[in-house]
Design a protein around this motif. Structure first.
Motif, short mmCIF file in Angstrom:
data_model
loop_
_atom_site.label_atom_id
_atom_site.label_comp_id
_atom_site.label_asym_id
_atom_site.label_seq_id
_atom_site.Cartn_x
_atom_site.Cartn_y
_atom_site.Cartn_z
N VAL A 51 0.80 -1.10 -0.09
CA VAL A 51 0.09 -0.05 0.08
C VAL A 51 0.93 1.13 0.05
N TRP A 52 1.03 1.87 -1.34
CA TRP A 52 1.90 3.03 -1.20
C TRP A 52 1.44 3.93 -0.30
N ARG A 76 7.54 3.27 0.97
CA ARG A 76 7.88 4.46 0.88
C ARG A 76 9.15 4.73 0.09
N PRO A 77 9.36 5.74 -0.45
CA PRO A 77 10.79 6.11 -1.05
C PRO A 77 11.99 5.84 -0.23
N SER A 78 13.10 5.42 -0.64
CA SER A 78 14.49 5.26 0.24
C SER A 78 15.49 6.25 -0.09
N ALA A 79 16.05 6.81 0.63
CA ALA A 79 17.25 7.78 0.44
C ALA A 79 18.40 7.11 0.03
N GLU A 95 4.27 11.03 -11.20
CA GLU A 95 5.43 12.08 -10.80
C GLU A 95 6.18 11.73 -9.50
N SER A 96 5.71 10.64 -9.08
CA SER A 96 6.19 10.18 -7.75
C SER A 96 7.72 9.38 -8.09
N ALA A 102 12.33 3.08 -8.78
CA ALA A 102 13.07 3.88 -7.68
C ALA A 102 13.37 2.94 -6.37
N TRP A 103 14.41 3.30 -5.46
CA TRP A 103 14.64 2.69 -4.25
C TRP A 103 13.65 2.92 -3.17
#
Length: 299
Positions: free
Chosen positions: A218-219, A224-227, A275-276, A281-282
């Protein structure tokens, strides 16, 4: 055009274990000797493969990956070789993720040189496309099975090499109480405690393994995005945290790549907006510990 609900309920969502049929076929758990539902599941699958109408198989093949993988297994188990050309076309087109595992099973089950030719054509098309390497190890495995059966050597084609698709190598260590089924897993990416689906006597050794997670993504809730742009595996309280690269597919499927090992998920709720930049992505995915299972590979 929506798929006939009767066909979906009867064949794709059949409950011969703890989960719908398509999930068990998609993760290959039904082939493991120690799986407790194996006999019941196999009996039901064989009966349906013998009785399903061709029109219902065509209906399933018109759907997304879930009905398609179900249809392909029924076709393979029932040796419906009249569907060989259809399976070959779907495999070469590769329109949806995950369904390929069913196509490879069907072709390996048919077991002829024509089927080996279809697999060879698939690999000739997709092996050079390094960005499209989904499950090609399984396709190679099916081809090697036919190689052995037919006494041929399709691997001899120029430029083809057989890679190691044996899963992540980890060391499995017992924890107390042993009856809980939980083991401590030491991997190159980190150490966690999860459910072990192999034999008890196999604990305490190194294994190539596959990971399965029975929890949807579930986004922005559990993903979530990781740095950090590096694969990792760790514990956070009662949660297991996977860090990897995310791949999104049009039919709602999700794959998380952990340094060459993929974990498949379904996506619940709205998908990440374009746009996310989530696709590719990581990200970090946090799931309940009791939803994570580790399966030894048979190499």
């Amino acid at each position: 055009m929506p798929i006939d609900r009767r066909v979906i309920d009867r064949y794709m969502l059949a409950m011969d274990s703890d989960y719908p049929r398509y999930l068990e076929l998609g993760n290959w758990r039904c082939l493991r000797p120690q799986w407790p539902h194996r006999e019941r599941f196999a009996r039901s699958l064989i009966e349906d493969a013998a009785s399903i109408a061709d029109a219902d198989l065509e209906t399933l093949l018109e759907g997304g990956w879930r009905p398609r993988v179900t249809a392909a297994w029924l076709i393979g188990v029932g040796l419906r070789t009249t569907f060989r050309e259809r399976i070959g076309t779907l495999l070469l087109d590769s329109e949806v993720c995950y369904a390929g595992s069913g196509y490879w099973f069907a072709l390996a089950r048919f077991g002829t040189a024509e089927d080996a030719g279809i697999l060879t054509a698939y690999l000739d098309r997709y092996l050079p496309q390094t960005g499209l390497d989904y499950d090609q190890g399984a396709a190679l495995g099916a081809l090697l099975h036919l190689d052995t059966r037919l006494g041929t050597d399709p691997r001899g084609s120029p430029g083809r090499s057989v890679g190691d698709d044996g899963g992540m190598l980890v060391r499995v260590e017992a924890v107390r109480p042993a009856s809980s089924g939980v083991v401590r897993v030491h991997s190159p990416l980190g150490t966690v405690e999860v459910l072990w689906q192999g034999a008890a006597e196999a604990v305490g050794r190194e294994h190539h393994v596959e990971w399965t997670v029975d929890e949807d993504i579930v986004w922005t809730v559990n993903a979530r995005p990781s740095a950090s742009a590096a694969p990792a595996l760790r514990e956070d309280g009662d949660r297991i945290v996977f860090r990897g690269q995310l791949s999104l597919f049009e039919d709602g499927g999700v794959a998380l790549d952990l340094g060459g090992t993929s974990i498949l998920f379904d996506l619940t709720g709205p998908p990440p907006p374009p746009e996310s930049g989530a696709d590719g992505a990581w990200v970090e995915v946090r799931v309940a510990r009791d939803r994570v299972s580790l399966w030894p590979c048979v190499l």
